[in-house]
Design an enzyme around this catalytic site. Structure first.
Site, PDB file in Angstrom:
ATOM      1  N   SER A 129      30.086  44.911  27.177  1.00  0.00           N
ATOM      2  CA  SER A 129      30.513  45.808  27.091  1.00  0.00           C
ATOM      3  C   SER A 129      29.829  47.504  26.704  1.00  0.00           C
ATOM      4  O   SER A 129      29.891  47.108  25.113  1.00  0.00           O
ATOM      5  CB  SER A 129      32.183  45.521  26.507  1.00  0.00           C
ATOM      6  OG  SER A 129      33.148  46.547  26.755  1.00  0.00           O
ATOM      7  N   LYS A 145      33.484  46.428  39.901  1.00  0.00           N
ATOM      8  CA  LYS A 145      33.387  45.380  39.105  1.00  0.00           C
ATOM      9  C   LYS A 145      36.290  46.403  38.986  1.00  0.00           C
ATOM     10  O   LYS A 145      35.593  47.418  38.908  1.00  0.00           O
ATOM     11  CB  LYS A 145      33.805  45.159  37.367  1.00  0.00           C
ATOM     12  CG  LYS A 145      35.167  44.454  36.537  1.00  0.00           C
ATOM     13  CD  LYS A 145      34.465  43.903  34.986  1.00  0.00           C
ATOM     14  CE  LYS A 145      35.970  43.469  34.757  1.00  0.00           C
ATOM     15  NZ  LYS A 145      36.641  43.516  33.790  1.00  0.00           N
ATOM     16  N   HIS A 193      41.409  42.904  36.177  1.00  0.00           N
ATOM     17  CA  HIS A 193      41.511  43.341  34.988  1.00  0.00           C
ATOM     18  C   HIS A 193      42.082  42.270  33.684  1.00  0.00           C
ATOM     19  O   HIS A 193      42.688  42.376  32.923  1.00  0.00           O
ATOM     20  CB  HIS A 193      41.594  44.570  34.236  1.00  0.00           C
ATOM     21  CG  HIS A 193      40.178  45.566  33.254  1.00  0.00           C
ATOM     22  ND1 HIS A 193      39.442  45.740  33.258  1.00  0.00           N
ATOM     23  CD2 HIS A 193      40.997  45.164  31.341  1.00  0.00           C
ATOM     24  CE1 HIS A 193      39.415  46.701  31.854  1.00  0.00           C
ATOM     25  NE2 HIS A 193      40.152  45.443  31.217  1.00  0.00           N
ATOM     26  N   THR A 237      32.760  49.200  35.676  1.00  0.00           N
ATOM     27  CA  THR A 237      34.103  48.538  34.945  1.00  0.00           C
ATOM     28  C   THR A 237      34.407  50.050  36.109  1.00  0.00           C
ATOM     29  O   THR A 237      34.848  51.292  35.154  1.00  0.00           O
ATOM     30  CB  THR A 237      34.725  48.158  34.413  1.00  0.00           C
ATOM     31  OG1 THR A 237      33.756  47.751  33.617  1.00  0.00           O
ATOM     32  CG2 THR A 237      36.120  48.378  34.437  1.00  0.00           C
ATOM     33  N   TYR A 264      31.497  51.640  31.181  1.00  0.00           N
ATOM     34  CA  TYR A 264      32.648  52.585  31.260  1.00  0.00           C
ATOM     35  C   TYR A 264      32.194  53.700  31.581  1.00  0.00           C
ATOM     36  O   TYR A 264      31.389  54.351  30.140  1.00  0.00           O
ATOM     37  CB  TYR A 264      33.520  52.213  29.873  1.00  0.00           C
ATOM     38  CG  TYR A 264      34.653  51.316  29.859  1.00  0.00           C
ATOM     39  CD1 TYR A 264      35.110  51.768  30.831  1.00  0.00           C
ATOM     40  CD2 TYR A 264      34.704  50.751  29.535  1.00  0.00           C
ATOM     41  CE1 TYR A 264      36.736  49.965  31.366  1.00  0.00           C
ATOM     42  CE2 TYR A 264      35.611  49.147  29.248  1.00  0.00           C
ATOM     43  CZ  TYR A 264      36.370  48.596  30.262  1.00  0.00           C
ATOM     44  OH  TYR A 264      37.324  48.388  30.093  1.00  0.00           O
TER      45      TYR A 264
HETATM   46  C1  LIG Z   1      40.405  41.743  24.862  1.00  0.00           C
HETATM   47  C2  LIG Z   1      39.568  42.701  26.376  1.00  0.00           C
HETATM   48  C3  LIG Z   1      39.251  43.193  26.515  1.00  0.00           C
HETATM   49  C4  LIG Z   1      38.368  43.321  27.450  1.00  0.00           C
HETATM   50  N1  LIG Z   1      37.419  44.798  27.337  1.00  0.00           N
HETATM   51  C5  LIG Z   1      37.285  45.273  28.796  1.00  0.00           C
HETATM   52  C6  LIG Z   1      35.790  45.812  28.373  1.00  0.00           C
HETATM   53  O1  LIG Z   1      35.286  47.103  27.294  1.00  0.00           O
HETATM   54  N2  LIG Z   1      35.674  46.689  29.776  1.00  0.00           N
HETATM   55  C7  LIG Z   1      35.831  45.432  31.160  1.00  0.00           C
HETATM   56  O2  LIG Z   1      35.406  45.400  32.164  1.00  0.00           O
HETATM   57  N3  LIG Z   1      36.386  44.696  30.845  1.00  0.00           N
HETATM   58  C8  LIG Z   1      37.448  44.648  29.559  1.00  0.00           C
HETATM   59  N4  LIG Z   1      37.992  43.269  29.760  1.00  0.00           N
HETATM   60  C9  LIG Z   1      38.954  42.916  30.828  1.00  0.00           C
HETATM   61  C10 LIG Z   1      37.611  41.265  31.277  1.00  0.00           C
HETATM   62  O3  LIG Z   1      36.304  41.939  31.592  1.00  0.00           O
HETATM   63  C11 LIG Z   1      38.172  40.772  32.016  1.00  0.00           C
HETATM   64  O4  LIG Z   1      38.244  40.930  33.781  1.00  0.00           O
HETATM   65  C12 LIG Z   1      39.171  39.976  31.978  1.00  0.00           C
HETATM   66  O5  LIG Z   1      39.841  39.239  31.253  1.00  0.00           O
HETATM   67  C13 LIG Z   1      40.109  38.515  32.929  1.00  0.00           C
HETATM   68  O6  LIG Z   1      40.539  37.947  32.682  1.00  0.00           O
HETATM   69  P1  LIG Z   1      40.791  36.694  32.070  1.00  0.00           P
HETATM   70  O7  LIG Z   1      40.910  37.627  30.290  1.00  0.00           O
HETATM   71  O8  LIG Z   1      42.255  36.185  32.533  1.00  0.00           O
HETATM   72  O9  LIG Z   1      39.856  35.611  32.442  1.00  0.00           O
HETATM   73  C14 LIG Z   1      38.548  43.095  28.588  1.00  0.00           C
HETATM   74  C15 LIG Z   1      40.085  41.738  29.033  1.00  0.00           C
HETATM   75  C16 LIG Z   1      39.261  42.016  27.138  1.00  0.00           C
HETATM   76  C17 LIG Z   1      40.884  40.673  27.130  1.00  0.00           C
HETATM   77  O1  LIG Z   2      41.736  46.393  26.427  1.00  0.00           O
HETATM   78  C1  LIG Z   2      40.868  46.468  27.191  1.00  0.00           C
HETATM   79  O2  LIG Z   2      41.176  45.885  28.390  1.00  0.00           O
HETATM   80  C2  LIG Z   2      39.757  47.311  27.910  1.00  0.00           C
HETATM   81  O3  LIG Z   2      39.319  46.736  28.467  1.00  0.00           O
HETATM   82  C3  LIG Z   2      39.338  47.922  26.619  1.00  0.00           C
HETATM   83  C4  LIG Z   2      39.071  49.537  26.656  1.00  0.00           C
HETATM   84  C5  LIG Z   2      38.577  49.574  25.842  1.00  0.00           C
HETATM   85  C6  LIG Z   2      38.296  49.840  24.361  1.00  0.00           C
HETATM   86  C7  LIG Z   2      38.107  48.663  24.884  1.00  0.00           C
HETATM   87  C8  LIG Z   2      38.560  47.386  25.796  1.00  0.00           C
END
Ligand SMILES: Cc1cc2nc3c(=O)[nH]c(=O)nc-3n(C[C@H](O)[C@H](O)[C@H](O)COP(=O)(O)O)c2cc1C
Ligand SMILES: O=C(O)C(=O)c1ccccc1
Length: 387
Positions: A128, A260, A284, A178, A152
């Site tokens: 990420s 994404k 997401h 994303t 991002y």
């Molecule tokens: C704590 C957390 C942080 C996340 N951070 C990002 C991120 O930095 N960039 C991103 O594209 N998606 C982020 N996501 C979304 C995940 O990439 C993904 O789309 C999602 O967790 C998939 O669903 P699931 O948790 O049900 O498997 C985050 C998800 C969680 C739970």
């Molecule tokens: O929390 C999230 O879903 C996410 O994508 C994210 C956004 C910024 C910082 C860390 C995670």
């Protein structure tokens, strides 16, 4: 493949004969519950939570429950493989670690630990932009494992170009952009606990170490962290981009580009028209739009809209081997998994991530064989029935 994943089940049973249990549960539901006990309440709330009422997270699971597998017999499925080619890379299984930011809130070893666990299994970890370690640090921890980078997309083009250049130089091959988080959603749990990791200074390793970002600041972040944080937040959130800006990314990236956060077939067609290499059908993990369709509901119409012109990946709600089979049968080339291995990280750092992933891959391998398939390429709509 160095390791036969279904064999992980035998390994656990054999340890069980000697009275040794796995490090923590192999069950995805109990995993989510037990993670609450090993993480701080704020971090657990952040990871486990979703947008608004949580309806989209529920819809993600409900969408999987509406499809059932139809097992076939006497297919000689003993000799089988879970391997798959995804955007030109041969993987031991069609499984990737979804990009998850701020992993230091979950465990001090954070992204480097996850990178080592993923590399040991040969699975791509999608790093990420909001990671708690720099691109270069995580690249090193990945060793010879596959490297994918998630962007991002900041509103400043110099900063964007600089981050992409660093990722390329650090050996990242595939770019995942994303689209669904150009601003953070209404998340009552985090609002109630006044918890936003960025504002606590978490997840900023990449911008704080970036020369183009630092050049925008009046004072070095070391001298005025609050202003640096606010500046990054203003670049990162609140700015939606548009389809006609995608050529900028193509100019600054040599390898495959994947969008994404796609849920509508028309957006999937636009991704094809824009010359993208793939999309991730994702909401997401239900963290952005409350009251949205379950992500798996979006998959069949998108798969038929794009055909085999670009690769379709899937995420949001994948928890079991059966879930992976369903997504593949409905047209996904591979799945991304989010929260489960994050809970593993919370339990036991690198070993915890490895345990969760090996469990999921063993479940996938066994369920693939027991439904009569010898490879993931044999899965199709006829493997399922909607109920
Ligand atoms: C704590 C957390 C942080 C996340 N951070 C990002 C991120 O930095 N960039 C991103 O594209 N998606 C982020 N996501 C979304 C995940 O990439 C993904 O789309 C999602 O967790 C998939 O669903 P699931 O948790 O049900 O498997 C985050 C998800 C969680 C739970
Ligand atoms: O929390 C999230 O879903 C996410 O994508 C994210 C956004 C910024 C910082 C860390 C995670």
């Amino acid at each position: 493949m160095a390791e036969r994943f279904g064999g992980y089940q035998n390994e656990i049973y054999l340890h069980g004969l000697g009275g040794t249990k796995p490090p923590f549960t192999t069950d995805p539901v109990r995993l989510a519950e037990s993670a609450r006990e090993v993480m701080t309440p704020e971090a657990y709330g952040y990871v486990a939570g979703g947008a608004g009422s949580g309806a989209t997270m529920d819809a993600n699971r409900a969408a999987f429950d509406r499809w059932k597998l139809v097992p076939r017999m006497l297919t000689d499925a003993t000799a089988r493989t879970t391997s798959a080619t995804v955007l030109g890379s041969e993987l031991p299984a069609p499984v990737l670690l979804a990009p998850v930011g701020v992993q230091s809130i979950v465990h001090p070893d954070a992204e480097p630990a996850t990178a080592r666990a993923a590399a040991a299994l040969g699975l791509p970890m999608i790093l990420s932009t909001a990671a708690s370690h720099t691109i270069e640090e995580v690249a090193e921890a990945s060793g010879d494992g596959p490297r994918w980078f998630q962007l991002y997309w900041p509103s400043d083009s110099d900063v964007t170009a600089s981050i992409l250049t660093r990722a390329k130089k650090a050996g990242y091959t595939t770019l995942v952009v994303t689209l669904d988080t150009w601003t953070l959603a209404w998340r009552p749990r985090d609002l109630d606990s006044a918890y936003l990791p960025f504002l606590k200074g978490e997840g900023l390793a990449t911008p704080l170490s970036d020369p183009a970002f630092r050049a925008l600041l009046e004072k070095a972040p070391e001298d005025d962290m609050p202003s640096a944080i606010l500046r990054w937040v203003s670049l990162f959130t609140g700015t939606d981009h548009s389809w006609n800006q995608l050529p900028f990314l193509r100019e600054h990236w040599d390898g495959p580009i994947v969008l994404k956060g796609i849920q509508h077939p028309d957006d999937a067609r636009r991704a094809v028209d824009a010359g993208m290499d793939g999309i991730v059908v994702s909401n997401h993990g239900g963290r952005q739009v409350d009251g949205a369709i379950g992500s798996l509901e979006a998959l069949p119409p998108i798969a038929s809209a794009v055909g085999d012109r670009i690769e379709v990946l899937f995420d949001s709600g994948v928890r079991t081997g059966a879930d992976i089979l369903k997504a593949l049968a409905l047209g996904a080339k591979a799945v991304l998994v989010g929260r489960p291995w994050v809970y593993g990280l919370g339990h036991a750092g690198e070993d915890g991530v490895r345990h969760v992933l090996r469990s999921l891959l063993a479940d996938l391998d066994l369920t693939l064989g027991l439904t009569g398939h010898r490879s993931v390429g044999e899965l199709g709509p006829e493997s399922l029935q909607r109920s």
